[in-house]
Scaffold this active site. Structure first.
Site, mmCIF file in Angstrom:
data_model
loop_
_atom_site.group_PDB
_atom_site.id
_atom_site.type_symbol
_atom_site.label_atom_id
_atom_site.label_comp_id
_atom_site.label_asym_id
_atom_site.label_seq_id
_atom_site.Cartn_x
_atom_site.Cartn_y
_atom_site.Cartn_z
ATOM 1 C CG ASP A 129 42.968 35.331 38.228
ATOM 2 O OD1 ASP A 129 41.842 34.930 38.529
ATOM 3 O OD2 ASP A 129 43.195 36.435 37.696
ATOM 4 C CG ASP A 209 45.567 32.037 34.371
ATOM 5 O OD1 ASP A 209 46.756 31.727 34.124
ATOM 6 O OD2 ASP A 209 45.126 33.201 34.252
ATOM 7 C CG HIS A 258 40.202 33.620 34.633
ATOM 8 N ND1 HIS A 258 40.699 34.813 35.078
ATOM 9 C CD2 HIS A 258 41.291 32.871 34.300
ATOM 10 C CE1 HIS A 258 42.029 34.793 35.004
ATOM 11 N NE2 HIS A 258 42.407 33.617 34.523
ATOM 12 C CG ASP A 260 35.905 32.976 38.218
ATOM 13 O OD1 ASP A 260 36.191 33.386 37.079
ATOM 14 O OD2 ASP A 260 36.575 33.257 39.235
ATOM 15 C CB CYS A 360 38.570 37.474 40.571
ATOM 16 S SG CYS A 360 37.758 37.019 39.062
#
Ligand code: NVA
Length: 375
Positions: A129, A209, A258, A260, A360
């Site tokens: 992150d 981020d 995020h 991902d 992560c």
């Protein structure tokens, strides 16, 4: 190799040798992995309840943050997750990959102040992150949560080592995170207004981020999100330079934070997608094989918007074939096997409540490979 500051020609040559052999070197998500940072849950603290947590947590979970915000995560949760992180580190080592860990010198429970507000920290569980590697550049993301304002310091002794070994180290300007930085009209129950996605942060100052970016060689994809704004995307675009093309993408996640678990490039020409949020990929992917992920194995009732049960897709590739995946995600493991990949299952379910999975929890610092265009 040690850098020596001097002004003669010989030492300039040394510096240039050092930067071409940087310990930091990674252009995509799939080249053979050589070195990785694995996060730590030691000393993890529940995010305090403030403007951004209020805007980004589902209303059913607000009681949790109001009650426990600013307190340590329960020791039992920490211990179980720590065991899984250590197991992940061991798996990497067994595959000949160098593993680095944050030095745990930060006290996340200590209150800190800026001229505008005070907060406590959170953890060093998710290097993904906070940090981004683009070639030999290490980027410290500015973040958008007050509780994450100083989080990158948990990695500073590692970053200093990488700097000494030739990496470029860029730190993005931090926003004040004052009240005006957050959109006071943002309503999590109205994620779209007139068809336009709404975000709790404004464009008053730069914010992103690192986990909102995903790398495919010269092409880098990024989504605007609850923590990444237009200015943040523009800052990255300008600073990584003309070797790269930064593409902004938008998918159907109403509370994006995020990328991902949304699009997961697995190998040149192969991308895994989350069918809940990705109805159509940008045209640039038209020559790529699109692998549609099966549903997650178990519903995961997260107290966090930023960790849905699609954490199933939050995997890390150690090369074009082998992918580290949570062991209970059987439908995904079967699909990956059918598509010709070699999943490496590990227990990681106790890490999920901290808001992420294997992708992560890691940062792929060095992969063997060169800068290429895959489109
Ligand atoms: N916000 C995304 C990504 C989490 C790592 C999700 O909830 O799946």
């Amino acid at each position: 190799m040690t850098l020596r500051a001097s002004h003669n020609v010989r030492s300039r040559a040394r510096i240039s040798i050092s930067s071409t052999t940087s310990a930091v070197h990674s252009y995509n998500e799939w080249d053979p992995l050589e070195e990785v940072i694995v996060g730590s849950v030691d000393g993890a603290v529940v995010p305090p309840w403030d403007a951004i947590t209020m805007a980004t947590m589902p209303s059913h979970a607000s009681w949790f943050f109001k009650k426990y915000g600013g307190q340590s995560f329960p020791q039992e949760m920490i211990e179980k997750a720590r065991e899984e992180l250590d197991g992940l580190a061991l798996l990497f080592k067994q595959h000949g990959i160098v593993v680095r860990r944050p030095d745990n010198k930060m006290d996340f429970s200590k209150e800190y102040r800026t001229p505008w507000w005070s907060s406590k920290g959170m953890y060093s569980a998710m290097p993904r992150d906070v940090l981004m590697v683009i070639g030999d550049i290490l980027i410290e993301a500015p973040m958008a949560w007050r509780t994450r304002y100083f989080e990158s310091h948990a990695y500073h002794s590692l970053l200093r080592e990488y700097f000494d070994q030739g990496a470029k180290w860029l730190v993005a300007p931090k926003s004040s995170m004052d009240v005006e930085f957050y959109d006071k009209n943002y309503n999590p129950d109205r994620p779209y207004i007139d068809g336009k996605k709404q975000f709790p942060i404004t464009n008053k100052e730069i914010a992103f981020d690192a986990a909102d970016f995903v790398r495919c060689g010269r092409d880098i994809f990024v989504q605007k999100s609850h923590v990444t704004n237009d200015l943040g995307i523009e800052w990255v675009r300008r600073h990584i330079g003309s070797d790269y093309r930064v593409h902004e993408v938008e998918f159907g996640d109403e509370h994006p934070m995020h990328i991902d678990t949304t699009i997961i490039p697995l190998a040149p020409g192969k991308i895994l997608i989350n069918p809940l949020w990705v109805k159509k990929l940008p045209d640039i992917f038209k020559s790529w094989d699109v692998l549609v992920a099966p549903p997650p194995a178990h519903p995961f009732d997260s107290a966090l918007y930023f960790s849905s049960d699609w954490l199933s897709l939050n995997m890390l590739s150690i090369d074009e074939k082998r992918i580290v995946v949570e062991e209970q995600e059987r439908p995904l493991i079967e699909s990956l096997t059918k598509w010709g990949f070699e999943p490496l299952p590990i227990p990681f379910r106790n890490f999920y409540p901290f808001g992420g999975s294997v992708h992560c929890a890691t940062l792929d610092v060095r992969r063997r490979g060169t800068l290429q265009s895959y489109f």
